[in-house]
Design a protein around this motif. Structure first.
Motif, mmCIF file in Angstrom:
data_model
loop_
_atom_site.group_PDB
_atom_site.id
_atom_site.type_symbol
_atom_site.label_atom_id
_atom_site.label_comp_id
_atom_site.label_asym_id
_atom_site.label_seq_id
_atom_site.Cartn_x
_atom_site.Cartn_y
_atom_site.Cartn_z
ATOM 1 N N GLY A 1 0.911 -1.148 0.088
ATOM 2 C CA GLY A 1 -0.147 -0.092 0.196
ATOM 3 C C GLY A 1 0.890 1.229 -0.119
ATOM 4 O O GLY A 1 0.313 2.331 0.012
ATOM 5 N N LYS B 1 4.136 1.507 -4.352
ATOM 6 C CA LYS B 1 5.172 0.822 -5.323
ATOM 7 C C LYS B 1 4.564 0.465 -6.740
ATOM 8 O O LYS B 1 5.228 1.051 -7.607
ATOM 9 C CB LYS B 1 5.628 -0.568 -4.903
ATOM 10 C CG LYS B 1 6.139 -0.472 -3.543
ATOM 11 C CD LYS B 1 6.660 -1.879 -2.971
ATOM 12 C CE LYS B 1 5.624 -2.834 -2.738
ATOM 13 N NZ LYS B 1 4.815 -2.756 -1.425
ATOM 14 N N THR B 2 3.355 -0.202 -6.708
ATOM 15 C CA THR B 2 2.928 -0.468 -8.085
ATOM 16 C C THR B 2 2.594 0.830 -8.786
ATOM 17 O O THR B 2 2.730 0.757 -9.937
ATOM 18 C CB THR B 2 1.540 -1.271 -7.752
ATOM 19 O OG1 THR B 2 2.045 -2.409 -7.321
ATOM 20 C CG2 THR B 2 0.993 -1.823 -9.163
ATOM 21 N N THR B 3 2.170 1.646 -7.938
ATOM 22 C CA THR B 3 1.827 2.880 -8.881
ATOM 23 C C THR B 3 2.795 3.783 -9.283
ATOM 24 O O THR B 3 2.994 4.054 -10.552
ATOM 25 C CB THR B 3 0.885 3.971 -7.669
ATOM 26 O OG1 THR B 3 -0.044 3.214 -7.059
ATOM 27 C CG2 THR B 3 0.477 5.187 -8.475
HETATM 28 N N1 LIG Z 1 -7.067 4.471 -8.514
HETATM 29 C C1 LIG Z 1 -6.967 4.352 -7.394
HETATM 30 N N2 LIG Z 1 -8.162 4.703 -6.416
HETATM 31 C C2 LIG Z 1 -8.013 4.496 -5.350
HETATM 32 N N3 LIG Z 1 -7.066 4.224 -4.609
HETATM 33 C C3 LIG Z 1 -5.994 3.880 -5.258
HETATM 34 C C4 LIG Z 1 -5.935 3.858 -6.597
HETATM 35 N N4 LIG Z 1 -4.647 3.361 -7.033
HETATM 36 C C5 LIG Z 1 -4.014 3.174 -5.908
HETATM 37 N N5 LIG Z 1 -4.579 3.247 -4.941
HETATM 38 C C6 LIG Z 1 -4.411 3.029 -3.297
HETATM 39 O O1 LIG Z 1 -2.985 3.705 -3.220
HETATM 40 C C7 LIG Z 1 -2.251 2.965 -2.416
HETATM 41 C C8 LIG Z 1 -0.970 2.426 -3.028
HETATM 42 O O2 LIG Z 1 -1.309 1.547 -4.052
HETATM 43 P P1 LIG Z 1 -0.138 0.367 -4.722
HETATM 44 O O3 LIG Z 1 0.574 1.439 -5.569
HETATM 45 O O4 LIG Z 1 -0.851 -0.734 -5.356
HETATM 46 O O5 LIG Z 1 0.638 0.034 -3.383
HETATM 47 P P2 LIG Z 1 1.585 -1.257 -3.065
HETATM 48 O O6 LIG Z 1 2.100 -1.762 -4.586
HETATM 49 O O7 LIG Z 1 2.773 -0.724 -2.817
HETATM 50 O O8 LIG Z 1 0.965 -2.269 -2.513
HETATM 51 C C9 LIG Z 1 -3.133 1.750 -1.975
HETATM 52 O O9 LIG Z 1 -3.925 2.227 -0.850
HETATM 53 C C10 LIG Z 1 -4.134 1.770 -3.007
HETATM 54 O O10 LIG Z 1 -5.406 1.322 -2.573
#
Ligand SMILES: Nc1ncnc2c1ncn2[C@@H]1O[C@H](COP(=O)(O)OP(=O)(O)O)[C@@H](O)[C@H]1O
Ligand SMILES: [Mg+2]
Lengths: 830, 247
Positions: B48, B51-53
């Motif tokens: 959360g 990273k993925t973002t």
């Molecule tokens: N389009 C979106 N709408 C709402 N929340 C988002 C969206 N994209 C990401 N998030 C939130 O942003 C946070 C970071 O997500 P993410 O990049 O997947 O983290 P990780 O890959 O580090 O686990 C998470 O809490 C996720 O729920």
């Protein structure tokens, strides 16, 4: 994307079953359109061909002066077959007896369509003649033989010529329903006219040329002649000549059209649903393709190309299927259709192709366009949805597409408009009602058993999807109900037009002192209701202060299909407004009205330029009667009842000695009674309309058959929508129920929940559809079909029940594998 | 600082804000970084943390709310989706936690897909060769659902390297696999990375895996908090000094 890559993607999709629903929806759309329009096309030509036998030709041109050579030359140029006839009134003599007859002198090739039914004896067994009488012989209505005390084969005289009265006419073309004004018929060869010497300059003669040929050439001729036709000649088709057949045809055509229209819409909905599902299932694929570097342009082009390929395959299959199915229909209806159906035109096939592609691009393309908008991020985050813009595009496209289809297909803005307004308002009401129903089911749900609760919770959780699904089901069911209701109404209307035991014979000329005896005879031998009409013949000689001839020249009104002002015609008088008559201007007279009043029929008044307050002077056998027009009547000519152009108030005609007319139903009782009647009362004359009634009934029954078939086709596309809609929702159901089973839900629980879910969906849809159908049918009946509308209590039971049963059945069938397969397979495949 | 030609991916003050029903949510907050060609970099952080973002934005799958991303000398944040797709087709490979193979295509067809999308000819031979390389020479006509998770990820690796990308993005490539299989996949990933001399950007929360990269970037609540240089010998690539960025 390279075409080979595209094709291999398409092939892979096909192999995995992804495309089959979309393809079958498209195929069904094209098939339905092709089948219906092919069938309608051929049925119409069959009906027209059959109706033409009523006229004896495809078209007539008639006038009171000889048909000009320019007309006949033009007709020859278009390759039309022609036959000339000349009609006039004359007397026929046998010994010291004579009768007034309507002579029709015809060429040998008369009639051009259909046949003349004749007999070797008066009212005897039928013999079919496909050509007219030879020179030197005449054929006469059966009733003339007893009236002249002769038998077929005896000789008669017309003017200065002697003829052999060879045959009795049982039925002839051109004797539509305006039978009331006709003297009995005498047919002779046209070349015999000269030797009778009855046709003199100044006699009232009607010249007619019968035409037969292709519809196209007939219409070309009509266009070419239209300028010259207006003034002195009339162009007639079967539609002008037989009002009851005309209105049956019109209504049937409208109905078939509507059926086609609804089934196209249904197919469109099925296409849209399956395209949406296809697109939905490809969101992830497209996202993956995008991470691999596929550009939005490539994706878009790829899917357009895919649609073109798919559309082509579907169209080819649909054309084949439609062609085949229409042959199956023709085969099934073989005994009802004439043997030599005209070959189908290209029209229906073109219609099928264009419909297929319009359907495809307006219903299937927009959902696929969404794919272009898919963010590649979906690969990592699945909940990313499509932008609102493309949804608007999607609905816009579907609306424009359906509008185009509707207007183009119906060729009638009016029908389209009513359909659309009905559609839109019903949709809005539906949406509201569905939400309402969903709420109330919540109240029930809290105290219900586990699977009922599970089902209702499911429906409520996805309430948007549920509403959409209910709406889709409702539309399909509504369209079916509409067609069923209209079909019933139409057929009832037709039946009532010729009710059972309706009079099929008229007896005229009954003298005052014979009335009781004749009535007793009729009561004993026929189905007789005892209605009696006084009757005499007369002609209008003056209107206000000028002679009828002058009046006619001054006010040449619009006289298509209406007899001229001056002609001799049947007159009657009555205290009460007759059945099937309706006063449209002025007032009906009081029961013992002392003033001299007359009532005229609407189209007759219009043609002759008569209006309220005009004074008519009528010559009735040398007695001159004068009366003021008190009212104008609309007459239902479709009813096989005695109808009169001119009716007097009884006080007007106290000096007139009347004869009487009555009618009875003979049915299958045997024509021999007619001979008996005529032998006992030689002065009365009998008019048979049983053949006309039979003809109308046969046309009606064919049209009813066609309508039932259309219903079956619409049923097919309706089921397609149900299946597509259940499929569209089944992915989600599949996942959830698999999960439930993984969590320990039993098969029984899942099955029960599904059952309740579909039952609720089906019942709601059926109920809403019933409301919608009642509304739409009321509007359609009054605005398009011109029928009286009323509520149909029975569909309030049938509608919801039908919804419940069909949706549950289709739904349980469509999701049977969901219960049958192990949950892990379902979960892995998603 | 490295010369521009050496920089494979560079982020300048990248932020990502998404609007949710509860209001705006800041996922990334002014992240800046620079990754050189041939480097292998791990992005680590709690679940959360964003990273993925970040990976999605660096790879041009998504665009930041503000800031810039330069990919091999081009500002991909200024490009449209069409152009970004072309960049991906030409230079980017992906490996995902959930494999992301197309179910309707068999292993070979999946591996051939990037080449086919670019319109290359004769992709079949190469694809077959690379499938052999990942140890699936006898499974090339099998469909994803006929393959185990480890095998599916091998196909994904084959697909990623088949287009000879200059940068490979991997998002928790072992997240869906058991430890043993995960280690095999990671070995394969690093072997191939060396063979193809690819820049590797790897998202993981596995410390051991991060240690195998040249350096690690640590994300916390959307901010880059720490950058560590790993000095494992023989891992190649240029070596940056440890520095503190962000907060
Ligand atoms: N389009 C979106 N709408 C709402 N929340 C988002 C969206 N994209 C990401 N998030 C939130 O942003 C946070 C970071 O997500 P993410 O990049 O997947 O983290 P990780 O890959 O580090 O686990 C998470 O809490 C996720 O729920
Ligand atoms: Mg993540």
């Amino acid at each position: 994307m390279k075409p080979t890559l595209l094709l291999s993607l398409l092939w892979r999709d096909w192999r995995s079953g992804e495309l089959s629903l979309l393809l079958s929806a498209l195929v069904v759309a094209v098939t339905t359109v092709v089948t219906i329009s092919l069938f309608v096309d051929r049925l119409q030509s069959a009906l027209i061909a059959e109706s033409s036998t009523v006229l004896g030709a495809d078209r007539l041109i008639s006038g009171s002066v000889p048909i000009p050579g320019s007309f006949t030359r033009a007709a020859s140029d278009y390759g039309l077959l022609q036959s000339n006839t000349i009609s006039f009134s004359s007397m026929v003599f046998a010994g010291n007896l004579n009768q007034l007859v309507a002579v029709k002198a015809v060429q040998k090739n008369y009639p051009l369509r259909g046949s003349i039914h004749t007999s070797q004896q008066a009212f005897g067994p039928v013999n079919i003649q496909t050509s007219g009488p030879e020179r030197g012989e005449v054929w006469m209505d059966s009733r003339l033989f007893p009236a002249l005390a002769i038998r077929p084969g005896d000789s008669v005289a017309v003017g200065e010529a002697e003829f052999v009265a060879q045959r009795a006419i049982i039925q002839e073309p051109g004797r539509g329903t305006s039978f009331m004004d006709l003297a009995p018929r005498l047919l002779m060869h046209i070349d015999d006219i000269d030797k009778t010497r009855v046709v003199q300059p100044g006699s009232r003669i009607s010249y007619t040329v019968l035409l037969r040929g292709s519809e196209e050439n007939l219409q070309k001729l009509h266009t070419q002649l239209s300028a010259e036709l207006n003034t002195r000649f009339r162009w007639r088709s079967v539609r002008d000549s037989a009002p009851s057949i005309r209105s049956s045809l019109d209504r049937a055509e409208n109905f078939l059209l509507l059926g086609g229209l609804l089934s196209v819409l249904l197919a469109g909905v099925a296409v849209a649903l399956s395209a949406r599902r296809y697109a939905f299932r490809h969101f992830d694929h497209v996202a993956i393709l995008k991470t691999l570097g596929a550009t939005p342009g490539q994706i878009q082009k790829g899917f357009i190309a895919l649609l073109v390929v798919l559309g082509t395959i579907a169209t080819v299959l649909g054309l084949l299927g439609g062609g085949l199915l229409h042959f199956v229909m023709l085969f099934a209806l073989q005994s009802y259709l004439p043997g030599d159906l005209p070959a189908p035109g290209f029209g229906p096939f073109v219609l099928g192709v264009v419909t297929g592609f319009i359907c495809l691009f307006s219903f299937a393309l927009p959902p696929l366009f969404d794919l272009k908008e898919i963010s590649p991020m979906r690969v990592i985050r699945r909940d990313l949805d499509v932008s609102q813009r493309s949804k608007i595009l999607s609905y816009g496209c579907a609306t424009v597409g359906s509008l185009t289809l509707l207007v183009w297909y119906s060729g009638s803005l009016k029908l389209t408009l009513y359909t659309l307004v009905g559609f839109a308002s019903v949709m809005i009401v539906f949406g509201g009602l569905s939400l309402l129903l969903l709420r109330t089911s919540h109240v029930v749900g809290t105290r219900a058993s586990s699977f009922v609760r599970l089902a209702l919770a499911n429906l409520q959780r996805h309430y948007k999807g549920t509403v959409v699904q209910i709406l889709t089901f409702s539309i399909a069911i509504m369209m079916l109900l509409i067609l069923i209701l209209l079909r019933t109404a139409l057929i009832e209307e037709w039946r009532s037009q010729v009710p059972e035991n309706a009079p099929d014979h008229f007896v005229m000329n009954i003298s005052t002192h014979d009335v009781t005896a004749v009535q007793q005879l009729l009561e004993k031998n026929t189905y007789y209701k005892g209605q009696l009409f006084p009757m005499t013949r007369g002609r209008v000689v003056r209107v206000n202060d000028i002679s009828a001839t002058q009046w006619e020249n001054l006010s040449a009104g619009d006289g298509a299909g209406v007899p001229p002002l001056r002609g001799e015609r049947n007159l009657s008088w009555t205290h009460e407004l007759p059945l099937n008559n309706q006063v449209v201007a002025g007032q009906w007279w009081a029961n013992d009205e002392p003033k001299h009043y007359v009532s005229v029929e609407e189209s007759y008044a219009l043609a002759a330029g008569l209006s309220l307050g005009d004074r008519l002077q009528v010559d009735i056998g040398g007695i001159f009667v004068s009366a003021v027009i008190r009212n104008i009547r609309k007459v239902n000519w479709e009813s096989m009842q005695p109808n009169f152009f001119i009716l007097f108030s009884p006080s007007t005609v106290t000096e007139i000695s009347a004869t009487y007319m009555t009618s009875f139903h003979l049915g299958k009782r045997g024509k021999q009674f007619l001979n008996e009647l005529l032998n006992q009362y030689p002065t009365v004359s009998v008019l048979e309309i049983d053949r006309v009634i039979e003809q109308i009934q046969s046309i009606i029954s064919r049209v009813s058959q066609a309508i039932e078939l259309i219903l079956v086709l619409v049923l097919a596309s309706g089921s397609m929508v149900l299946i597509a809609s259940i499929q569209a929702g089944s992915d989600e159901r599949l996942r959830e129920h698999a999960l439930l089973r993984a969590l320990g839900g039993s098969k029984g629980l899942i099955r029960g929940a599904l059952l309740v879910e579909f039952m609720v969906l089906g019942f709601s849809a059926g109920f809403i559809a019933t409301v919608g159908a009642e509304l739409s049918v009321a509007v359609l009946q009054s605005q398009v079909f011109r029928l009286d509308s009323q509520l149909h209590p029975w569909i309030w039971l049938i509608g919801p029940l039908m919804g419940l049963i069909t949706v549950t059945m289709v739904g349980m069938f469509g999701t049977r594998h969901l219960v049958a397969t192990p949950p892990i397979t379902v979960l892995r495949n998603l | 600082m490295s010369s521009p030609e050496q920089v494979a991916v560079c982020a300048i003050a990248v932020s990502k804000v998404v609007s949710t029903i509860e209001g705006d949510l800041s996922i990334l907050d002014a992240v800046s970084l620079e990754i050189n060609a041939g480097e292998s970099v791990a992005i680590v952080g709690e679940s959360g943390s964003g990273k993925t973002t970040l990976l999605g934005i660096l790879a041009g799958l998504d665009i930041p709310s503000s800031g810039q991303v330069w990919f091999e000398g081009n500002d991909i944040t200024a490009m449209n989706e069409e152009q970004r797709a072309q960049v991906r087709a030409a230079s980017v490979g992906f490996v995902f936690q959930s494999f992301q193979l197309l179910d309707s295509l068999n292993a070979l067809e999946n591996v051939m897909l990037p080449g086919e999308l670019r319109g290359d000819g004769a992709v079949r031979k190469e694809a077959t060769a690379i499938l052999k390389r990942v140890g699936l020479g006898n499974r090339i006509t099998h469909y994803p659902r006929q393959l185990s998770g480890g095998e599916q990820q091998r196909v994904a690796l084959a697909r990623a390297f088949a287009s000879k990308p200059s940068v490979l993005f991997a998002d928790e490539p072992t997240g869906n696999l058991d430890t043993r299989t995960g280690e095999d996949i990671i070995d394969l990933l690093f072997e191939m990375n060396r063979e193809f001399n690819t820049t590797l950007i790897l998202v993981t929360h596995d410390k051991k895996l991060a240690d195998r990269c040249d350096r690690s970037l640590v994300l916390s609540a959307g901010s880059l908090v720490f950058e560590s240089r790993d000095v494992e010998p023989g891992s190649g690539g240029s070596i940056n000094s440890v520095e503190q960025t962000g907060l």
